[in-house]
Enzyme design. Structure first.
Site, PDB file in Angstrom:
ATOM      1  N   SER A 146       0.813  -1.218   0.000  1.00  0.00           N
ATOM      2  CA  SER A 146       0.000   0.000   0.000  1.00  0.00           C
ATOM      3  C   SER A 146       0.844   1.263   0.000  1.00  0.00           C
ATOM      4  O   SER A 146       1.901   1.321   0.631  1.00  0.00           O
ATOM      5  CB  SER A 146      -0.918   0.008   1.222  1.00  0.00           C
ATOM      6  OG  SER A 146      -1.866   1.038   1.086  1.00  0.00           O
ATOM      7  N   SER A 152      -4.895   5.686   9.262  1.00  0.00           N
ATOM      8  CA  SER A 152      -4.678   7.143   9.374  1.00  0.00           C
ATOM      9  C   SER A 152      -5.813   7.967   8.778  1.00  0.00           C
ATOM     10  O   SER A 152      -5.626   9.139   8.479  1.00  0.00           O
ATOM     11  CB  SER A 152      -3.381   7.536   8.669  1.00  0.00           C
ATOM     12  OG  SER A 152      -2.307   6.859   9.257  1.00  0.00           O
ATOM     13  N   GLY A 153      -6.946   7.345   8.557  1.00  0.00           N
ATOM     14  CA  GLY A 153      -8.095   8.121   8.089  1.00  0.00           C
ATOM     15  C   GLY A 153      -8.230   8.238   6.585  1.00  0.00           C
ATOM     16  O   GLY A 153      -9.158   8.885   6.093  1.00  0.00           O
ATOM     17  N   LEU A 154      -7.314   7.615   5.835  1.00  0.00           N
ATOM     18  CA  LEU A 154      -7.395   7.720   4.378  1.00  0.00           C
ATOM     19  C   LEU A 154      -7.985   6.450   3.747  1.00  0.00           C
ATOM     20  O   LEU A 154      -7.768   6.158   2.573  1.00  0.00           O
ATOM     21  CB  LEU A 154      -6.020   8.030   3.777  1.00  0.00           C
ATOM     22  CG  LEU A 154      -5.384   9.351   4.240  1.00  0.00           C
ATOM     23  CD1 LEU A 154      -4.082   9.617   3.504  1.00  0.00           C
ATOM     24  CD2 LEU A 154      -6.340  10.536   4.034  1.00  0.00           C
ATOM     25  N   GLY A 155      -8.706   5.696   4.568  1.00  0.00           N
ATOM     26  CA  GLY A 155      -9.447   4.555   4.021  1.00  0.00           C
ATOM     27  C   GLY A 155      -8.593   3.348   3.667  1.00  0.00           C
ATOM     28  O   GLY A 155      -8.914   2.609   2.739  1.00  0.00           O
ATOM     29  N   SER A 156      -7.524   3.108   4.453  1.00  0.00           N
ATOM     30  CA  SER A 156      -6.667   1.950   4.123  1.00  0.00           C
ATOM     31  C   SER A 156      -7.427   0.637   4.280  1.00  0.00           C
ATOM     32  O   SER A 156      -7.212  -0.311   3.519  1.00  0.00           O
ATOM     33  CB  SER A 156      -5.408   1.936   4.992  1.00  0.00           C
ATOM     34  OG  SER A 156      -5.703   1.551   6.318  1.00  0.00           O
ATOM     35  N   SER A 157      -8.339   0.564   5.264  1.00  0.00           N
ATOM     36  CA  SER A 157      -9.053  -0.714   5.464  1.00  0.00           C
ATOM     37  C   SER A 157      -9.963  -0.987   4.274  1.00  0.00           C
ATOM     38  O   SER A 157     -10.050  -2.126   3.794  1.00  0.00           O
ATOM     39  CB  SER A 157      -9.856  -0.694   6.769  1.00  0.00           C
ATOM     40  OG  SER A 157     -10.812   0.332   6.765  1.00  0.00           O
ATOM     41  N   GLU A 211     -15.118  -4.831   5.419  1.00  0.00           N
ATOM     42  CA  GLU A 211     -15.071  -3.651   6.297  1.00  0.00           C
ATOM     43  C   GLU A 211     -15.827  -3.920   7.603  1.00  0.00           C
ATOM     44  O   GLU A 211     -15.404  -3.486   8.677  1.00  0.00           O
ATOM     45  CB  GLU A 211     -15.698  -2.440   5.595  1.00  0.00           C
ATOM     46  CG  GLU A 211     -14.740  -1.651   4.701  1.00  0.00           C
ATOM     47  CD  GLU A 211     -13.934  -0.621   5.497  1.00  0.00           C
ATOM     48  OE1 GLU A 211     -12.895  -0.992   6.094  1.00  0.00           O
ATOM     49  OE2 GLU A 211     -14.325   0.551   5.503  1.00  0.00           O
ATOM     50  N   ASP A 222     -16.515   4.344   2.748  1.00  0.00           N
ATOM     51  CA  ASP A 222     -15.109   4.174   2.348  1.00  0.00           C
ATOM     52  C   ASP A 222     -14.969   3.136   1.238  1.00  0.00           C
ATOM     53  O   ASP A 222     -14.281   3.369   0.228  1.00  0.00           O
ATOM     54  CB  ASP A 222     -14.248   3.766   3.549  1.00  0.00           C
ATOM     55  CG  ASP A 222     -14.135   4.880   4.582  1.00  0.00           C
ATOM     56  OD1 ASP A 222     -14.705   5.947   4.359  1.00  0.00           O
ATOM     57  OD2 ASP A 222     -13.458   4.662   5.601  1.00  0.00           O
TER      58      ASP A 222
HETATM   59  N1  ATP Z   1      -2.149  -2.989   3.480  1.00  0.00           N
HETATM   60  C1  ATP Z   1      -2.806  -3.598   4.470  1.00  0.00           C
HETATM   61  N2  ATP Z   1      -2.482  -4.870   4.817  1.00  0.00           N
HETATM   62  C2  ATP Z   1      -3.174  -5.487   5.794  1.00  0.00           C
HETATM   63  N3  ATP Z   1      -4.180  -4.945   6.501  1.00  0.00           N
HETATM   64  C3  ATP Z   1      -4.538  -3.692   6.198  1.00  0.00           C
HETATM   65  C4  ATP Z   1      -3.869  -2.959   5.186  1.00  0.00           C
HETATM   66  N4  ATP Z   1      -4.438  -1.747   5.121  1.00  0.00           N
HETATM   67  C5  ATP Z   1      -5.406  -1.723   6.059  1.00  0.00           C
HETATM   68  N5  ATP Z   1      -5.466  -2.877   6.712  1.00  0.00           N
HETATM   69  C6  ATP Z   1      -6.433  -3.232   7.776  1.00  0.00           C
HETATM   70  O1  ATP Z   1      -7.140  -2.048   8.116  1.00  0.00           O
HETATM   71  C7  ATP Z   1      -6.924  -1.690   9.495  1.00  0.00           C
HETATM   72  C8  ATP Z   1      -6.856  -0.186   9.630  1.00  0.00           C
HETATM   73  O2  ATP Z   1      -8.139   0.298   9.335  1.00  0.00           O
HETATM   74  P1  ATP Z   1      -8.827   1.540  10.015  1.00  0.00           P
HETATM   75  O3  ATP Z   1     -10.200   1.563   9.492  1.00  0.00           O
HETATM   76  O4  ATP Z   1      -8.636   1.524  11.487  1.00  0.00           O
HETATM   77  O5  ATP Z   1      -7.994   2.795   9.429  1.00  0.00           O
HETATM   78  P2  ATP Z   1      -8.115   3.494   8.004  1.00  0.00           P
HETATM   79  O6  ATP Z   1      -9.027   2.686   7.135  1.00  0.00           O
HETATM   80  O7  ATP Z   1      -6.753   3.741   7.499  1.00  0.00           O
HETATM   81  O8  ATP Z   1      -8.786   4.887   8.356  1.00  0.00           O
HETATM   82  P3  ATP Z   1     -10.338   5.369   8.148  1.00  0.00           P
HETATM   83  O9  ATP Z   1     -11.195   4.166   8.398  1.00  0.00           O
HETATM   84  O10 ATP Z   1     -10.533   6.422   9.189  1.00  0.00           O
HETATM   85  O11 ATP Z   1     -10.395   5.892   6.779  1.00  0.00           O
HETATM   86  C9  ATP Z   1      -5.631  -2.406   9.861  1.00  0.00           C
HETATM   87  O12 ATP Z   1      -5.599  -2.682  11.244  1.00  0.00           O
HETATM   88  C10 ATP Z   1      -5.773  -3.697   9.052  1.00  0.00           C
HETATM   89  O13 ATP Z   1      -6.699  -4.580   9.626  1.00  0.00           O
HETATM   90  C1  MEV Z   2     -15.750   7.388  10.732  1.00  0.00           C
HETATM   91  C2  MEV Z   2     -16.390   6.930   9.429  1.00  0.00           C
HETATM   92  O1  MEV Z   2     -17.547   7.743   9.206  1.00  0.00           O
HETATM   93  C3  MEV Z   2     -15.472   7.175   8.240  1.00  0.00           C
HETATM   94  C4  MEV Z   2     -14.153   6.490   8.332  1.00  0.00           C
HETATM   95  O2  MEV Z   2     -13.394   6.799   7.162  1.00  0.00           O
HETATM   96  C5  MEV Z   2     -16.787   5.489   9.558  1.00  0.00           C
HETATM   97  C6  MEV Z   2     -17.721   5.025   8.454  1.00  0.00           C
HETATM   98  O3  MEV Z   2     -18.427   5.824   7.841  1.00  0.00           O
HETATM   99  O4  MEV Z   2     -17.755   3.798   8.225  1.00  0.00           O
HETATM  100 MG    MG Z   3     -11.013   2.234   7.711  1.00  0.00          MG
END
Ligand code: ATP
Ligand code: MEV
Ligand code: MG
Length: 425
Positions: A146, A152-157, A211, A222
């Site tokens: 990745s 970090s809030g940029l939708g990695s999950s 998700e 997301d």
């Molecule tokens: N490249 C990756 N490899 C494995 N797991 C990942 C990867 N990217 C994200 N994840 C999964 O997503 C989780 C992080 O998701 P989380 O929703 O907390 O943060 P985010 O998606 O970056 O931010 P947000 O939801 O606020 O946009 C990690 O703990 C892991 O389970």
């Molecule tokens: C915090 C939230 O609103 C956005 C996370 O990127 C959660 C969601 O909508 O699933």
């Molecule tokens: Mg997420």
């Protein structure tokens, strides 16, 4: 034979799925309000190799976590009742059952180190679930890399779930792909194929199930943005694409404060249960902000071309700042957007999802007459700062340097690009 000694049978599929920024409406969107989000030009890549029958393994490589996991198919068969899978079709999207959830956690825990992060465990469970339901017990190696900061809030999950779902459905030959005719991105030698709309819908629905495993209670915004791309308005599972002629430039600043979306969403839910009326009013206010942002983005009025000068900062309440000396022209729409960003950030603070680092960045950028808000789940993670179209690159560099001096990492990303795409080898 590959470097790892595994026999790949030549078929390699790769999917890339973008991260996102939420312009307005995070958290409130979980409670039914409208939100506006855009894809960003930072991707998660999921590459899948089909292995020959000699390697009866499911292999998962996660370089960002320095994790290499591998399950003999016989082990999976001995733990799970796979009879229901024979009847399932990839189009028939299903949710994880409680018993599968417990058994996949057991399979994951046997592989991960004892002190592994709970979030990572959830990601691996999501992978196993999606793999077994979409592709069944086929020996494969999946590698997920990745460009996004994770958690970090940029939708990695979401980008993780969308990219692995895309790669799995491509490997299962379940996607109609179109060669896209536009120029390839500069420096990108790989040929990316667009996915047919009906198949995007299937990717999106499976990714949402992933998700749910990672987040608990996602709104779906997301995975929807990561799948369909562009700029979207999202409310209660419904998306509409926003077309705008307004240049949307922003600076993204990573606080590098770790947090997880699952507990932040649960925290807002608990606050809403304790104060139902007050929190409903906050969610309503956010809904109005998002609706106003949509109409600003869609307005193409004469008014948008009228430039307004912002009064010099020394004349207003921020006279204490030695940093503010530039007078920047903004369109009426830009001024309104900036105010809405500021109001939304105030409401996110009231929901309890800001953080002293986020507040510090908002304060720092306001000294440059720029408005910021957290993006995504907050609690740390990234902050977005709107950059008026007339702001000179020298001024942007000054803001970046100022934030870097405070220890924050800033970057800019392309906003509003395509969603998930597939590449075949
Ligand atoms: N490249 C990756 N490899 C494995 N797991 C990942 C990867 N990217 C994200 N994840 C999964 O997503 C989780 C992080 O998701 P989380 O929703 O907390 O943060 P985010 O998606 O970056 O931010 P947000 O939801 O606020 O946009 C990690 O703990 C892991 O389970
Ligand atoms: C915090 C939230 O609103 C956005 C996370 O990127 C959660 C969601 O909508 O699933
Ligand atoms: Mg997420």
């Amino acid at each position: 034979m590959g470097d790892d000694g595994l026999q790949a049978c030549g078929v390699v599929m790769e999917a890339r799925a973008p991260g996102k920024v939420i312009l307005c409406g995070e958290h409130a969107v979980v409670h039914g309000a409208t939100a506006v989000a855009a894809a960003i030009g930072l991707y998660t890549h999921a590459r899948i190799h089909l292995l020959t029958g000699e390697d009866n393994l499911l292999v998962l490589d996660l370089p960002p976590f320095q994790v290499h996991l591998s399950w003999p198919l016989s082990q999976i068969q001995s733990v799970l009742d796979l009879s229901s899978l024979h009847k399932a079709y990839p189009q028939d999207v299903q949710s994880i059952s409680e018993s599968w959830s417990a058994k996949l956690k057991q399979l994951t825990d046997e592989q991960l180190p004892a002190d592994a992060d709970k979030g990572l465990q959830a990601g691996v469970v999501a992978y196993l679930f999606l793999h077994l339901y979409i592709l069944g017990l086929q020996p494969t190696k999946m590698t997920v890399t990745s460009e996004l900061p994770i958690g970090s809030g940029l939708g990695s999950s979401a980008a993780f779930c969308v990219s692995i779902t895309g790669a799995l459905l491509a490997a299962a030959q379940q996607l109609d792909l179109h060669r896209h005719l536009g120029p390839t991105e500069e420096g990108d030698m790989q040929r990316w194929l667009d996915v047919d709309d009906k198949d995007l819908d299937i990717i999106n629905r499976w990714a949402f199930e992933g998700e749910k495993i990672i987040h608990g209670r996602p709104s779906g915004i997301d995975n929807t943005v990561s799948t369909f791309g562009y700029i979207v308005k999202f409310r209660q599972g419904q998306l509409s694409r926003i077309q705008t002629t307004m240049p949307l430039n922003m600076l993204l600043t990573n606080t590098k404060v770790g947090r997880d979306t699952k507990s932040l969403v649960a925290g807002v839910g608990a606050r809403a249960q304790r104060h139902p009326k007050s929190m409903a009013a906050i969610f309503d206010a956010v809904d109005s902000i998002s609706e106003e942002v949509v109409s600003i983005l869609q307005s193409n009025s004469e008014e948008s071309r009228i430039e307004h000068n912002i009064v010099e900062s020394k004349k207003d309440g921020h006279a204490q700042s030695e940093l503010v000396h530039n007078t920047v022209s903004r369109s009426v729409e830009e001024i309104k957007l900036e105010e809405l960003v500021q109001i939304n950030q105030g409401l996110l603070q009231s929901m309890g999802v800001s953080h002293p680092c986020i507040d510090a960045i908002c304060c720092r950028t306001s000294k440059h007459k720029l408005q910021s808000k957290l993006t995504g789940a907050g609690g740390g993670g990234c902050v977005l700062t709107l950059l008026p179209h007339c702001l000179k690159s020298k001024a942007i560099e000054e803001v970046k340097a100022d934030l870097a001096a405070e220890g924050f990492e800033c970057f800019q990303a392309h906003i509003g690009g395509k969603g998930v795409q597939i590449s075949k080898k």
